[in-house]
Design a protein around this motif. Sequence first.
Motif, short mmCIF file in Angstrom:
data_model
loop_
_atom_site.label_atom_id
_atom_site.label_comp_id
_atom_site.label_asym_id
_atom_site.label_seq_id
_atom_site.Cartn_x
_atom_site.Cartn_y
_atom_site.Cartn_z
N ILE A 66 -4.57 1.86 7.52
CA ILE A 66 -4.25 1.37 8.36
C ILE A 66 -5.07 0.02 8.97
CG2 ILE A 66 -3.11 1.29 10.36
CD1 ILE A 66 -2.14 4.14 9.98
N LYS A 67 -6.09 0.48 8.89
CA LYS A 67 -6.66 -1.43 9.91
C LYS A 67 -7.24 -1.89 9.13
CE LYS A 67 -8.78 2.01 14.16
NZ LYS A 67 -10.71 2.09 14.07
N GLU A 68 -8.07 -1.49 7.72
CA GLU A 68 -8.18 -2.34 6.71
C GLU A 68 -6.77 -3.66 6.59
OE1 GLU A 68 -10.87 -4.30 4.54
OE2 GLU A 68 -11.56 -2.32 5.97
N TYR A 69 -6.11 -2.30 6.09
CA TYR A 69 -4.83 -2.94 5.43
C TYR A 69 -4.23 -4.46 6.12
CZ TYR A 69 -0.25 -4.06 3.42
OH TYR A 69 1.06 -4.91 3.40
N LEU A 70 -4.31 -4.09 8.26
CA LEU A 70 -4.22 -4.84 8.86
C LEU A 70 -4.89 -6.24 9.47
CD1 LEU A 70 -1.89 -1.57 10.94
CD2 LEU A 70 -1.37 -3.56 9.34
N LEU A 96 3.32 -5.87 8.63
CA LEU A 96 4.54 -4.58 8.91
C LEU A 96 5.73 -5.07 8.08
CD1 LEU A 96 2.61 -1.52 9.81
CD2 LEU A 96 2.22 -2.52 7.64
N ARG A 97 6.80 -5.06 7.31
CA ARG A 97 8.22 -5.21 7.71
C ARG A 97 9.09 -4.00 7.43
NH1 ARG A 97 5.24 -8.82 5.93
NH2 ARG A 97 5.11 -11.14 6.86
N ILE A 98 10.22 -3.48 7.86
CA ILE A 98 10.76 -2.19 7.16
C ILE A 98 11.24 -2.78 6.45
CG2 ILE A 98 13.09 -1.44 8.48
CD1 ILE A 98 12.41 -2.31 11.65
N PRO A 103 0.60 -0.41 1.51
CA PRO A 103 -0.39 0.57 1.28
C PRO A 103 0.73 1.26 2.83
CG PRO A 103 -1.38 -1.77 0.71
CD PRO A 103 0.21 -1.80 0.55
N VAL A 104 0.10 1.58 3.59
CA VAL A 104 0.65 1.30 4.89
C VAL A 104 2.75 2.69 5.01
CG1 VAL A 104 0.71 2.30 7.23
CG2 VAL A 104 -0.34 0.15 6.36
#
Length: 329
Positions: A66-70, A96-98, A103-104
């Motif tokens: 999560i951290k790496e993606y964001l 992130l979008r609904i 990947p998250v």
Amino acid sequence: MKIAFVGKGGSGKTTLSSLFIRHLTANEAPVLAVDADINQHLGAALGLDDAESAALPAMGAHLPLIKEYLRGSNPRIASAETMIKTTPPGTGSRLLRIREDNPVYGACARHVALDDGDIRLMATGPFTESDLGVACYHSKVGAVELCLNHLVDGPEEFVVVDMTAGSDSFASGMFTRFDMTFLVAEPTRKGISVYRQYKDYARDFGVALKVVGNKVRDADDLEFLRAEAGDDLLVTVGHSDWVRAMEKGRPPRFEMLEAENRLALQSLQNAAEDSYAHRDWERYMRQMVHFHLKNAASWGNERTGADLASQVDPAFVLSEQYAEVSTAS
């Protein structure tokens, strides 16, 4: 819009969360549901069996991903290891979008089929025996807070979070991430005491709070809630044969839910939509930064060995326009 359900343990907040999610889906709204309670029951309330509920991935177990993606290409964040639960987005961060795939969601979310459509469901993961004495539950919900900080939503999209019980929600700044907080209160002194405590804590942060009276049996129960909650009392919910069948694992189709309870759920949706329409995006970011700086000074700088105040991008403000632009990769 982001919506939280809170209340004391046993008040029925998970049941009402699940009913609201079903209601939104029946209204063809896209929904991301999050079980952030220490007792992980939202999956079961949405119809998952024990095996399916147990198989839901724990967000905390995927925190490095999560951290790496964001983090994306945000130059203010040197590494994923320096991100904490309150790290705000900035230029270069992934959001992130609904309605998107990313990947998250791939790692942490699962689709749940309901009568009128399907939703995404994410869960913090249960508090296990191995956590006793070495971890607190708030460390698990940190993944939820980080995702909410980076999640940008539109007016016809819904994030529904079943929060941990009582005032535990104030262990972080996550309580300010919502357009509307529904406090589920039984017509009892204990139920109202949680409401008073929550309102006192939330007052200085402009948290939109409405009380949903649950397990209301008669006029005396209704009068008690009206006297104690005043204008904050939005709707009340009484006995439901549909809910009783759901709790036995045999719910009829959602369209069979009692008419008065369908109207109550619509009142919740109306209140949430009205609150979202008045969202102050700049204040939303200021509060995010406030809690990040507070956590950085309290423990984050020491734990990460970095000056986390430098992660704040003063020129960056989330806004609705970001909900329409995908940068997922």
